[in-house]
Design a protein around this motif. Structure first.
Motif, mmCIF file in Angstrom:
data_model
loop_
_atom_site.group_PDB
_atom_site.id
_atom_site.type_symbol
_atom_site.label_atom_id
_atom_site.label_comp_id
_atom_site.label_asym_id
_atom_site.label_seq_id
_atom_site.Cartn_x
_atom_site.Cartn_y
_atom_site.Cartn_z
ATOM 1 N N ASP A 77 0.839 -1.196 0.000
ATOM 2 C CA ASP A 77 0.000 0.000 0.000
ATOM 3 C C ASP A 77 0.874 1.245 0.000
ATOM 4 O O ASP A 77 2.070 1.176 0.285
ATOM 5 N N ALA A 78 0.247 2.394 -0.245
ATOM 6 C CA ALA A 78 0.993 3.645 -0.417
ATOM 7 C C ALA A 78 1.704 4.103 0.855
ATOM 8 O O ALA A 78 2.763 4.703 0.782
ATOM 9 N N LEU A 79 1.128 3.812 2.008
ATOM 10 C CA LEU A 79 1.665 4.423 3.227
ATOM 11 C C LEU A 79 2.805 3.657 3.903
ATOM 12 O O LEU A 79 3.137 3.940 5.038
ATOM 13 N N MET A 80 3.413 2.697 3.208
ATOM 14 C CA MET A 80 4.486 1.916 3.832
ATOM 15 C C MET A 80 5.794 2.714 3.878
ATOM 16 O O MET A 80 6.171 3.353 2.902
ATOM 17 N N THR A 81 6.474 2.622 5.012
ATOM 18 C CA THR A 81 7.746 3.348 5.116
ATOM 19 C C THR A 81 8.878 2.493 4.544
ATOM 20 O O THR A 81 8.767 1.264 4.457
ATOM 21 N N GLU A 82 9.966 3.161 4.206
ATOM 22 C CA GLU A 82 11.154 2.464 3.717
ATOM 23 C C GLU A 82 11.635 1.458 4.754
ATOM 24 O O GLU A 82 12.053 0.358 4.428
ATOM 25 N N ALA A 83 11.537 1.869 6.032
ATOM 26 C CA ALA A 83 12.040 1.004 7.107
ATOM 27 C C ALA A 83 11.289 -0.329 7.126
ATOM 28 O O ALA A 83 11.883 -1.387 7.360
ATOM 29 N N LEU A 84 9.993 -0.304 6.835
ATOM 30 C CA LEU A 84 9.221 -1.554 6.807
ATOM 31 C C LEU A 84 9.671 -2.422 5.638
ATOM 32 O O LEU A 84 9.808 -3.641 5.765
ATOM 33 N N LEU A 85 9.895 -1.774 4.511
ATOM 34 C CA LEU A 85 10.248 -2.528 3.307
ATOM 35 C C LEU A 85 11.653 -3.115 3.396
ATOM 36 O O LEU A 85 11.989 -4.044 2.666
ATOM 37 N N GLU A 86 12.438 -2.608 4.334
ATOM 38 C CA GLU A 86 13.784 -3.162 4.504
ATOM 39 C C GLU A 86 13.754 -4.615 4.991
ATOM 40 O O GLU A 86 14.754 -5.310 4.924
ATOM 41 N N TRP A 87 12.596 -5.076 5.478
ATOM 42 C CA TRP A 87 12.495 -6.489 5.860
ATOM 43 C C TRP A 87 12.523 -7.403 4.627
ATOM 44 O O TRP A 87 12.634 -8.610 4.757
ATOM 45 N N ALA A 88 12.370 -6.816 3.449
ATOM 46 C CA ALA A 88 12.392 -7.611 2.214
ATOM 47 C C ALA A 88 13.485 -7.066 1.293
ATOM 48 O O ALA A 88 13.198 -6.579 0.198
ATOM 49 N N THR A 128 11.621 -7.190 -5.192
ATOM 50 C CA THR A 128 11.206 -5.995 -5.932
ATOM 51 C C THR A 128 10.034 -5.390 -5.157
ATOM 52 O O THR A 128 9.133 -6.113 -4.736
ATOM 53 N N HIS A 129 10.065 -4.074 -4.970
ATOM 54 C CA HIS A 129 8.996 -3.410 -4.212
ATOM 55 C C HIS A 129 8.098 -2.642 -5.178
ATOM 56 O O HIS A 129 8.579 -1.818 -5.944
ATOM 57 N N VAL A 130 6.820 -2.914 -5.113
ATOM 58 C CA VAL A 130 5.894 -2.229 -6.021
ATOM 59 C C VAL A 130 4.782 -1.584 -5.194
ATOM 60 O O VAL A 130 4.060 -2.281 -4.465
ATOM 61 N N ALA A 131 4.659 -0.262 -5.299
ATOM 62 C CA ALA A 131 3.553 0.428 -4.608
ATOM 63 C C ALA A 131 2.303 0.245 -5.458
ATOM 64 O O ALA A 131 2.312 0.550 -6.648
#
Ligand SMILES: C[S@@+](CC[C@H](N)C(=O)[O-])C[C@H]1O[C@@H](n2cnc3c(N)ncnc32)[C@H](O)[C@@H]1O
Length: 263
Positions: A39-50, A54-57
């Motif tokens: 979702d749009a409101l995810m922080t970079e810090a959360l996405l660092e768990w993956a 590839t990260h897709v908003a």
């Protein structure tokens, strides 16, 4: 040539926003992800768990759908046809106002396996932030999670409030802009005039704030709105605590114990 079987889609609850309010299972699944649709409101810090994914908003804001649901469903199916481990990362708990069922239906129709990893929903995060329980013995025997919004429209007739219980803790999601109208509706439903209301904005974020009011004041003044997501907790369980005076035990001249307030 045999086509490879589709990957699996994991619906993972990201929690309220802090990068350390995910479950251990969520972190394990994210670590194995090939692709994360978030979702749009995810922080970079959360996405660092993956880090390897590839990260897709997929561009859904909390209070609206910037990307049509059908486009998100399509993106999920395409991702599962190309990748073994697909994570659909949703704020809070995927099963609370998360449009989870639409996405599951689309995957089922395409024959793609899926699994849900629950997350901490905003109600729990907000209650923790404000230092309250959502239920409280003798005070609140139920929690009711509700939104005055349906789809893209808003239900202005108070239907959403039918069945809400003044003896419960009512937690309103996606209600910031409608807070004043919500308070009026609840008063009209028989909620007591001075029922406490706690508005928690951006629970667990650095920008978190907690504002206390009651139904009468909220019905009169409304709520100041900004970009941050907000939940409203309504009910006696969230009444501000009065500090308990500290006390000490002293021995009286007759050697009997006496409790003495320090104030
Ligand atoms: C589409 S709903 C998604 C709810 C999410 N699935 C959950 O379990 O919390 C979005 C709403 O959740 C609430 N919300 C999400 N994150 C929040 C946060 N960190 N603090 C306060 N409210 C939040 C707001 O009411 C927002 O409008």
């Amino acid at each position: 040539m045999m086509s490879r079987p589709p990957g699996k889609v994991w619906f993972v609850g990201a929690g309220p926003g802090a990068a350390d309010l995910l479950t251990v299972r969520a972190i394990r699944v994210l670590a194995q992800a090939d692709i994360v649709l978030h979702d749009a409101l995810m922080t970079e810090a959360l996405l660092e768990w993956a880090p390897g994914a590839t990260h897709v908003a997929v561009g859904k804001r909390c209070e609206g759908a910037a990307m049509p649901q059908a486009t998100i469903d399509r993106a999920l199916i395409d991702a599962a046809r190309r990748n073994a481990v697909v994570v659909r990362l949703k704020g809070g708990d995927p099963g609370v106002f998360g449009r989870l069922d639409e996405e599951i239906d689309a995957l089922d129709a395409a024959g793609i396996p899926w699994e849900i990893v629950p997350g901490i929903t905003s109600a729990s995060a907000a209650a923790a932030a404000a230092g309250h329980s959502l239920t409280r013995r003798g005070v609140a025997r139920a929690v009711q999670i509700v939104t005055p919004r349906i789809g893209r429209g808003e239900q202005g007739d108070g239907q959403w409030a039918r069945g809400l219980d003044p003896a419960a803790t009512v937690v309103l999601y996606m209600a910031g802009r409608m807070a004043q109208a919500c308070a009026r509706t609840l008063l009209g439903q028989g909620f007591a005039a001075h029922t406490p209301v706690v508005a928690v904005r951006a629970a667990s974020w650095l920008q978190q704030s907690i504002e206390r009011t009651d139904l009468t004041r909220l019905a009169r003044d409304g709520l100041t709105i900004d970009e941050r997501p907000v939940v409203l907790m309504v009910g006696e369980a969230v009444r501000e605590r009065t500090p308990v005076p500290s006390s000490r035990v002293v021995l009286g001249s007759d050697c009997r114990a006496e409790v003495v307030s320090s104030h």
